[in-house]
Motif scaffolding. Structure first.
Motif, PDB file in Angstrom:
ATOM      1  N   LEU A 334     -12.483 -56.577  34.964  1.00 55.90           N
ATOM      2  CA  LEU A 334     -11.952 -56.306  33.434  1.00 55.90           C
ATOM      3  C   LEU A 334     -10.660 -55.338  33.573  1.00 55.90           C
ATOM      4  CD1 LEU A 334     -12.442 -55.810  30.441  1.00 55.90           C
ATOM      5  CD2 LEU A 334     -13.604 -53.649  31.049  1.00 55.90           C
ATOM      6  N   ARG A 335      -9.510 -55.707  32.818  1.00 54.28           N
ATOM      7  CA  ARG A 335      -8.557 -54.889  32.911  1.00 54.28           C
ATOM      8  C   ARG A 335      -8.307 -54.232  31.437  1.00 54.28           C
ATOM      9  NH1 ARG A 335      -5.446 -56.796  37.631  1.00 54.28           N
ATOM     10  NH2 ARG A 335      -6.683 -58.373  38.655  1.00 54.28           N
ATOM     11  N   THR A 336      -7.757 -53.036  31.424  1.00 58.10           N
ATOM     12  CA  THR A 336      -7.582 -52.358  30.254  1.00 58.10           C
ATOM     13  C   THR A 336      -5.957 -51.927  30.202  1.00 58.10           C
ATOM     14  OG1 THR A 336      -8.426 -50.414  30.992  1.00 58.10           O
ATOM     15  CG2 THR A 336      -9.910 -51.938  30.072  1.00 58.10           C
ATOM     16  N   TYR A 337      -5.724 -51.928  28.730  1.00 59.59           N
ATOM     17  CA  TYR A 337      -4.421 -51.222  28.308  1.00 59.59           C
ATOM     18  C   TYR A 337      -4.387 -50.639  27.032  1.00 59.59           C
ATOM     19  CZ  TYR A 337       0.691 -50.326  28.013  1.00 59.59           C
ATOM     20  OH  TYR A 337       1.769 -49.742  27.648  1.00 59.59           O
ATOM     21  N   GLY A 338      -4.552 -49.257  27.051  1.00 61.36           N
ATOM     22  CA  GLY A 338      -4.885 -48.673  25.819  1.00 61.36           C
ATOM     23  C   GLY A 338      -6.186 -49.254  25.219  1.00 61.36           C
ATOM     24  N   SER A 339      -6.351 -49.571  23.939  1.00 60.63           N
ATOM     25  CA  SER A 339      -7.543 -50.120  23.498  1.00 60.63           C
ATOM     26  C   SER A 339      -7.893 -51.617  23.881  1.00 60.63           C
ATOM     27  CB  SER A 339      -7.574 -50.115  22.004  1.00 60.63           C
ATOM     28  OG  SER A 339      -6.592 -50.596  21.309  1.00 60.63           O
ATOM     29  N   ARG A 340      -7.054 -52.279  24.599  1.00 65.48           N
ATOM     30  CA  ARG A 340      -6.897 -53.622  24.790  1.00 65.48           C
ATOM     31  C   ARG A 340      -7.777 -54.087  26.081  1.00 65.48           C
ATOM     32  NH1 ARG A 340      -2.162 -57.176  27.680  1.00 65.48           N
ATOM     33  NH2 ARG A 340      -2.956 -59.351  27.478  1.00 65.48           N
ATOM     34  N   ASP A 355      -7.103 -62.081  26.345  1.00 66.20           N
ATOM     35  CA  ASP A 355      -7.800 -60.732  25.743  1.00 66.20           C
ATOM     36  C   ASP A 355      -9.458 -61.348  25.539  1.00 66.20           C
ATOM     37  OD1 ASP A 355      -5.561 -59.298  25.683  1.00 66.20           O
ATOM     38  OD2 ASP A 355      -5.178 -59.664  23.563  1.00 66.20           O
ATOM     39  N   ILE A 356     -10.253 -60.526  25.863  1.00 74.64           N
ATOM     40  CA  ILE A 356     -11.602 -60.572  25.834  1.00 74.64           C
ATOM     41  C   ILE A 356     -12.218 -59.481  24.784  1.00 74.64           C
ATOM     42  CG2 ILE A 356     -11.616 -61.794  27.960  1.00 74.64           C
ATOM     43  CD1 ILE A 356     -13.064 -59.191  29.041  1.00 74.64           C
ATOM     44  N   GLU A 357     -13.594 -60.077  24.153  1.00 73.71           N
ATOM     45  CA  GLU A 357     -14.478 -59.008  23.451  1.00 73.71           C
ATOM     46  C   GLU A 357     -15.406 -58.886  24.324  1.00 73.71           C
ATOM     47  OE1 GLU A 357     -16.888 -58.912  19.381  1.00 73.71           O
ATOM     48  OE2 GLU A 357     -15.566 -60.710  19.620  1.00 73.71           O
ATOM     49  N   ILE A 358     -15.994 -57.659  24.487  1.00 71.12           N
ATOM     50  CA  ILE A 358     -17.036 -57.345  25.319  1.00 71.12           C
ATOM     51  C   ILE A 358     -18.036 -56.532  24.565  1.00 71.12           C
ATOM     52  CG2 ILE A 358     -15.463 -56.599  27.255  1.00 71.12           C
ATOM     53  CD1 ILE A 358     -15.935 -53.754  26.790  1.00 71.12           C
ATOM     54  N   GLY A 359     -19.386 -56.838  25.064  1.00 64.65           N
ATOM     55  CA  GLY A 359     -20.644 -56.359  24.539  1.00 64.65           C
ATOM     56  C   GLY A 359     -21.361 -55.630  25.123  1.00 64.65           C
ATOM     57  N   MET A 360     -22.499 -55.614  25.793  1.00 69.83           N
ATOM     58  CA  MET A 360     -23.289 -54.820  26.434  1.00 69.83           C
ATOM     59  C   MET A 360     -22.944 -54.388  27.785  1.00 69.83           C
ATOM     60  SD  MET A 360     -27.251 -55.456  27.587  1.00 69.83           S
ATOM     61  CE  MET A 360     -27.968 -54.854  29.232  1.00 69.83           C
ATOM     62  N   GLU A 361     -22.773 -53.348  28.143  1.00 71.41           N
ATOM     63  CA  GLU A 361     -22.341 -52.828  29.445  1.00 71.41           C
ATOM     64  C   GLU A 361     -23.388 -52.401  30.454  1.00 71.41           C
ATOM     65  OE1 GLU A 361     -18.634 -50.691  29.275  1.00 71.41           O
ATOM     66  OE2 GLU A 361     -18.233 -51.225  27.254  1.00 71.41           O
ATOM     67  N   THR A 362     -23.334 -52.522  31.582  1.00 69.57           N
ATOM     68  CA  THR A 362     -24.283 -51.908  32.836  1.00 69.57           C
ATOM     69  C   THR A 362     -23.272 -51.249  33.870  1.00 69.57           C
ATOM     70  OG1 THR A 362     -24.211 -53.662  34.489  1.00 69.57           O
ATOM     71  CG2 THR A 362     -25.931 -53.816  32.273  1.00 69.57           C
ATOM     72  N   PRO A 363     -23.670 -50.665  34.741  1.00 68.63           N
ATOM     73  CA  PRO A 363     -22.761 -50.090  35.659  1.00 68.63           C
ATOM     74  C   PRO A 363     -22.144 -50.934  36.626  1.00 68.63           C
ATOM     75  CG  PRO A 363     -24.805 -48.659  35.645  1.00 68.63           C
ATOM     76  CD  PRO A 363     -24.860 -49.993  34.870  1.00 68.63           C
ATOM     77  N   THR A 364     -22.643 -52.224  36.540  1.00 73.81           N
ATOM     78  CA  THR A 364     -21.903 -53.181  37.323  1.00 73.81           C
ATOM     79  C   THR A 364     -21.230 -54.444  36.698  1.00 73.81           C
ATOM     80  OG1 THR A 364     -24.072 -54.064  37.938  1.00 73.81           O
ATOM     81  CG2 THR A 364     -23.325 -52.548  39.396  1.00 73.81           C
ATOM     82  N   TYR A 365     -21.876 -54.713  35.718  1.00 75.29           N
ATOM     83  CA  TYR A 365     -21.371 -55.972  34.895  1.00 75.29           C
ATOM     84  C   TYR A 365     -21.103 -55.767  33.475  1.00 75.29           C
ATOM     85  CZ  TYR A 365     -22.307 -58.882  38.686  1.00 75.29           C
ATOM     86  OH  TYR A 365     -22.380 -59.660  40.136  1.00 75.29           O
TER      87      TYR A 365
END
Length: 381
Positions: A334-340, A355-365
């Motif tokens: 995952l790469r981020t730039y601001g809110s992107r 660009d991607i839309e993300i959902g659930m997050e864990t410490p690794t995935y």
């Protein structure tokens, strides 16, 4: 003429000297190699980037809390000598010992108080027997009074003046005797009551000079006194705990996401038990007297075996969120730039930002809702 000759000589000398310099300079230049033009540096090939790749796939995701805790008794009973102080004469148990209800755990040195108590018991028993004897005599006196009254009434019915006078005198004598015995009995009863009070006070002093376990349990704390040490009033000597009534305590500083009523799996050894969060720092208040409950998360645990003791450790597992068969991406992709939020996709020999839309997050995935598909190749950071 002489001057012109000298001038010509000077000119000749200078001419010769300049000639020598020219010859020497020419000779030196002939001895040195000719200076060459510098060669241009070779053109280096740029190194190939060392990428780490990840092939997008589908998998199950679980966000859960895994934390360790320690079992603590629900109730701890501190034991002290109350208002009594003195030197320790007995210390009968140590930390970790099992005790039974009514067991004497420690005693203060009470001198001859125990001997005094036995003497008081004997003296009280003697007085009680004397009282019984007095009451036998008193009851006989009451019976004599009753008989005198009956005989007096009979004599009056028969009109016997002699018998009437006789029984009248007898009855008067007996009633005076009764008045005296009534007073003696009250005095005796007061003395008896005083002895009973004195005995109870001695018992109380002796009992307060002893630490007695109020429950069947385990010594969970000892102050570390030795025989002969002085103990001040209200100083805790032991703490007794009930090992059959335990809860699991977690340190709230290392745990986030748990709230009141949340269910949890509690793992003790290789066994799993059902647990429930019954207290959190936000649900307790400043009036909580038990310091163990402050800044802690408390879980009740069902069905614990009696082999689990205070101080034993356990771990908990709480599932916060779960997704099945979703597109997953390592956090390193995952790469981020601001809110992107975007990824770098390898497409042949080129890289593309998507660009991607993300959902659930864990410490690794991370769950990817849209933007990339299963099988895409992602360049990791």
């Amino acid at each position: 003429m002489f001057t012109s000759i000298i001038g010509r000589k000077k000119t000749s000398i200078i001419t010769i000297f300049l000639g020598l310099i020219i010859v020497l300079t020419s000779s030196c230049s002939l001895l040195l190699p000719e200076e060459q033009e510098p060669l241009p540096p070779p053109l280096a090939e740029p190194p190939e980037p060392n990428y780490s790749f990840y092939t997008v796939k589908r998998d199950d995701m679980i966000s859960q809390i895994n934390e360790g805790g320690v079992f603590v008794p629900v109730s701890e009973i501190p034991l002290n000598f109350g208002n009594n102080s003195g030197r320790l004469a007995e210390l009968n148990v140590k930390m970790g010992d099992r005790v039974t209800k009514g067991q004497v755990l420690a005693k203060l040195d009470v001198g001859d108080l125990e001997h005094s108590l036995e003497e008081k018991k004997i003296n009280l028993k003697k007085q009680e027997l004397n009282y019984d004897k007095i009451m036998i005599d008193y009851n006989e006196l009451l019976a004599s009074i009753k008989e005198a009254k009956d005989q007096l009434a009979k004599a009056k019915d028969q009109g016997s003046k002699e018998d009437t006078e006789k029984w009248s005198q007898q009855l008067e004598r007996l009633e005076k005797q009764k008045e005296k015995q009534d007073i003696d009995i009250e005095i005796f009863k007061l003395g008896l009551s005083q002895q009973e009070t004195d005995l109870e006070r001695t018992k109380e002093r002796l009992e307060k000079a002893q630490l007695i376990s109020p429950i069947d349990g385990i010594i969970g704390f000892e102050q570390g006194f030795s025989m002969g040490d002085w103990v001040d009033t209200h100083t805790t000597v032991y703490t007794v705990v009930d090992p059959s009534d335990l809860y699991l305590r977690l340190n709230s500083a290392s745990v986030t996401g748990l709230h009141l009523g949340m269910k949890a799996d509690v793992i003790v050894g290789d066994q799993v038990y059902s647990g429930e969060v019954v207290m959190t720092p936000s649900s307790s208040n400043e009036d909580t007297r038990d310091q163990r409950l402050r800044n802690a998360i408390i879980l009740s645990v069902e069905g614990l075996p009696n082999t689990v003791m205070p101080g034993d450790r356990a771990s908990i597992r709480v599932v916060l969120e779960e997704r099945n068969n979703v597109v997953v991406l390592p956090r390193a992709g995952l790469r981020t730039y601001g809110s992107r939020n975007y990824v770098l996709v390898r497409d042949g020999d080129t890289n593309r930002e998507i660009d991607i839309e993300i959902g659930m997050e864990t410490p690794t995935y991370i769950e990817v809702i849209s933007g990339i598909d299963e099988g895409d190749t992602i360049i990791l950071r």
